[in-house]
Design a protein around this motif. Structure first.
Motif, PDB file in Angstrom:
ATOM      1  N   HIS A  55       0.698  -1.011   0.119  1.00  0.00           N
ATOM      2  CA  HIS A  55       0.086  -0.233   0.056  1.00  0.00           C
ATOM      3  C   HIS A  55       0.748   1.037  -0.028  1.00  0.00           C
ATOM      4  CE1 HIS A  55      -2.221   3.105   2.237  1.00  0.00           C
ATOM      5  NE2 HIS A  55      -2.811   3.149   0.890  1.00  0.00           N
ATOM      6  N   ILE A 112      -1.692  -1.025  -4.204  1.00  0.00           N
ATOM      7  CA  ILE A 112      -3.180  -0.769  -3.805  1.00  0.00           C
ATOM      8  C   ILE A 112      -2.713   1.446  -3.364  1.00  0.00           C
ATOM      9  CG2 ILE A 112      -4.601   0.070  -1.348  1.00  0.00           C
ATOM     10  CD1 ILE A 112      -4.452  -3.125  -0.571  1.00  0.00           C
ATOM     11  N   CYS A 171      -0.962   3.099  -4.916  1.00  0.00           N
ATOM     12  CA  CYS A 171       0.721   2.847  -5.383  1.00  0.00           C
ATOM     13  C   CYS A 171       1.624   4.247  -5.630  1.00  0.00           C
ATOM     14  CB  CYS A 171       1.152   1.145  -5.594  1.00  0.00           C
ATOM     15  SG  CYS A 171       2.259   1.141  -6.214  1.00  0.00           S
ATOM     16  N   VAL A 211      -6.731   5.123   2.020  1.00  0.00           N
ATOM     17  CA  VAL A 211      -6.573   3.257   2.803  1.00  0.00           C
ATOM     18  C   VAL A 211      -7.524   2.857   1.729  1.00  0.00           C
ATOM     19  CG1 VAL A 211      -4.573   4.831   3.962  1.00  0.00           C
ATOM     20  CG2 VAL A 211      -6.859   4.853   4.853  1.00  0.00           C
ATOM     21  N   GLN A 241      -8.277  -0.445   1.707  1.00  0.00           N
ATOM     22  CA  GLN A 241      -8.346  -1.370   2.918  1.00  0.00           C
ATOM     23  C   GLN A 241      -8.504  -1.581   4.329  1.00  0.00           C
ATOM     24  OE1 GLN A 241      -5.082   0.254   2.204  1.00  0.00           O
ATOM     25  NE2 GLN A 241      -3.454  -0.054   3.432  1.00  0.00           N
ATOM     26  N   THR A 266     -11.965  -4.509  -1.426  1.00  0.00           N
ATOM     27  CA  THR A 266     -10.923  -4.042  -1.320  1.00  0.00           C
ATOM     28  C   THR A 266     -10.684  -5.908  -0.782  1.00  0.00           C
ATOM     29  OG1 THR A 266     -10.556  -1.797  -0.446  1.00  0.00           O
ATOM     30  CG2 THR A 266      -8.266  -3.534  -0.245  1.00  0.00           C
TER      31      THR A 266
END
Length: 301
Positions: free
Chosen positions: A104, A133, A135, A266, A268, A275
């Motif tokens: 991430h 993720i 990135c 974020v 996640q 996600t």
């Protein structure tokens, strides 16, 4: 060398000064290695890690050097290349093969560097799939807070003089679109990432070593990536815009791109259900294996 700690955490000894804290979950045949972003720790994966079938996957969740419970030596080596070298050493030490590497933000950039480095070193069986993720893949101007942290002694003053809870909440408000996800529990989770001894030095050193011009040459190598790659992005990411995700999708041949609506930097943590669903489809986890009740509870909670 791996050393068992007194609790669920374990330690990988990269060198005498560099001890990497990590956790292991599950007993499946497929290894999945998680790399968190800047100013975070392995706890960023707490919302999706229980969803992986333990009989199929063995999760390795790392605190990057200087973050979480990992060592914070005064060696000045906190660049993405330094971190990628540790990841490669970890994969080799754990004797992992055909691993899924999930990164991430800064951890995504480190995942890319680790893969490219493994290929250059002829270690072609270490990494089999990438999940990136939001990135940090392309050169860009650092976000304002990171530019401030990179300035001596301003960064030290920010991290030592501002109340920790205020600083954490302020940061989460900048990176999260879904404000409902900024709960007292999440603030407490991040306070452990910000409050360790030596963390101010790690933050400022890392920011100073994220020189955008340094990574221009790396971008050209993205087109050489041939392994299956999933790219996940929050549509409302203000830190690394979704245009970066679209560009990365175009640069990595055959990659998949999933953009999650009403989500910031974020996914996640903000949208764990979507996600994990994207990751599950990518890995071929059948819907019947996944505990849908748990996903819905995480998503609604």
């Amino acid at each position: 060398m791996a050393e068992q700690s007194s609790n669920s955490r374990r330690t990988f000894r990269y060198s005498d000064e560099v001890l990497i804290s990590y956790e292991v979950q599950g007993h499946g045949a497929t290894p999945v290695v998680f790399l968190h972003g800047f100013a975070a720790a392995l706890t960023t994966w707490n919302d999706i890690r229980p969803l992986f079938p333990p009989d199929r996957y063995r999760l390795y969740l790392l605190d990057l050097k200087g973050f979480g419970f990992s060592a914070k030596p005064r060696d000045g080596k906190y660049s993405p290349e330094d971190q990628a070298a540790i990841v490669i050493a970890f994969l080799k030490a754990m004797q992992l093969r055909h691993a899924v590497l999930i990164g991430h933000s800064l951890g995504g950039g480190i995942a890319l560097l680790a893969y490219l480095r493994s290929q250059a070193e002829g270690e072609r069986e270490l990494i089999e799939r990438l999940v990136l993720i939001d990135c940090a893949a392309y050169p860009q101007r650092l976000p304002p807070i990171m530019r401030l942290l990179a300035v001596r002694p301003l960064g030290w003053c920010i991290l030592h003089l501002l109340p920790l809870r205020f600083m954490v909440r302020f940061t989460l408000e900048q990176i999260m679109h879904n404000r409902a996800a900024i709960t007292p529990e999440r603030i407490a989770r991040y306070m452990t990432c910000y409050g360790g001894k030596g963390i101010a030095r790690v933050f400022t050193t890392t920011c100073r070593q994220l020189a955008p011009d340094k990574y221009s040459a790396t971008v050209a190598n993205f087109r050489t990536i041939t392994l299956p790659t999933l790219i996940i992005w929050g549509r409302e990411d203000r830190l690394i815009g979704v245009s970066h995700g679209i560009r990365l999708h175009g640069d990595i041949p055959g990659s998949r791109l999933v953009i999650i609506d009403s989500c910031g930097h974020v996914p996640q943590e903000e949208r764990p259900a979507e996600t994990f669903a994207a990751i599950a489809e990518f890995l071929g986890i059948e819907p019947g294996i996944v505990d849908s009740t748990r996903i819905n509870a995480d998503f609604n909670g």
